[in-house]
Design a protein around this motif. Structure first.
Motif, PDB file in Angstrom:
ATOM      1  N   MET A   1      17.523  41.772  62.342  1.00 26.23           N
ATOM      2  CA  MET A   1      17.304  41.603  63.784  1.00 26.23           C
ATOM      3  C   MET A   1      18.476  42.204  64.556  1.00 26.23           C
ATOM      4  N   LEU A   2      18.181  43.135  65.447  1.00 25.26           N
ATOM      5  CA  LEU A   2      19.208  43.775  66.266  1.00 25.26           C
ATOM      6  C   LEU A   2      19.713  42.789  67.310  1.00 25.26           C
ATOM      7  N   THR A   3      21.036  42.632  67.409  1.00 25.33           N
ATOM      8  CA  THR A   3      21.610  41.775  68.444  1.00 25.33           C
ATOM      9  C   THR A   3      22.103  42.631  69.601  1.00 25.33           C
ATOM     10  N   VAL A   4      21.857  42.151  70.818  1.00 26.35           N
ATOM     11  CA  VAL A   4      22.091  42.944  72.025  1.00 26.35           C
ATOM     12  C   VAL A   4      22.915  42.151  73.030  1.00 26.35           C
ATOM     13  N   ALA A   5      23.936  42.793  73.600  1.00 25.88           N
ATOM     14  CA  ALA A   5      24.648  42.271  74.761  1.00 25.88           C
ATOM     15  C   ALA A   5      24.235  43.109  75.966  1.00 25.88           C
TER      16      ALA A   5
END
Length: 201
Positions: A1-5
């Protein structure tokens, strides 16, 4: 799962669209934090979705570089796979860009390289063009000069104002941003390869 800020300065309409997309369990990315350079109205969207926020007020630092150091420190707490600039109205210091590149992307309300800068919609109207557009790019140390990841044309109507044209561009920006984040998360789009190709050309 790609984590995004996600980094914002204002109302966060692109942020809202991305939060809604990421709320779908089938979407391959999750927003882990929202940051801003000022007390932004868009924080309300993050709070509505239960997403943590952080504030690094630009005016509380003597230099852009000092502000960038604190912004970088806050991002490293979360260590996201991707940083999305969603209406952040500050140029990032080179130290921040270099630390996160090519994992920083941005949207722009023009068909780049046409009409870069803070007034892309106004500049398109002033130029009298019949079409402009929306773009998603990799952030580099120039002004809207990074490699283009996705873009789409938007017609300029004869009676358009800056506001009416921008309102038609925004949904295109949001759709392109969601598509790019999905493509990065799925591995369909490799940011490092895009950056390498751009550097070689």
């Amino acid at each position: 799962m790609l984590t995004v800020a996600v980094l914002i300065s204002g109302t966060g309409s692109n942020l809202r669209a991305l939060l809604e997309a990421a709320a779908d369990p089938a979407f391959p990315a999750r927003i882990v934090v929202v940051g801003a350079d000022r007390q932004a109205d868009g924080f309300a969207h993050a709070e509505a979705f239960g997403i943590p926020t952080f504030l690094v007020p630009f005016r509380e630092f003597e230099t852009r570089e000092q502000w960038g150091e604190e912004l970088d420190r806050q991002l490293r707490v979360w260590n996201p796979d991707l940083v999305v600039l969603s209406g952040l109205m500050r140029l990032l210091p080179a130290s921040v860009v270099d630390a996160w590149a090519p994992r920083i992307i941005n949207t722009h309300p023009a068909y780049l390289p046409e009409f870069p800068g803070a007034h892309g919609v106004r500049d398109a109207l002033a130029a009298g063009v019949t079409q402009t557009g929306a773009s998603v790019i990799v952030v580099d140390n120039g002004v809207d000069s990074g490699p283009v990841l996705a873009q789409e044309r938007v017609a300029v109507l004869p009676d358009d104002t800056e506001q009416s044209l921008h309102e038609r561009i925004k949904p295109v920006e949001r759709r392109l941003l969601i598509d790019v984040v999905r493509a990065v998360a799925s591995g369909e789009l490799q940011l490092s390869a895009v950056a390498s190709d751009a550097a070689a050309s």
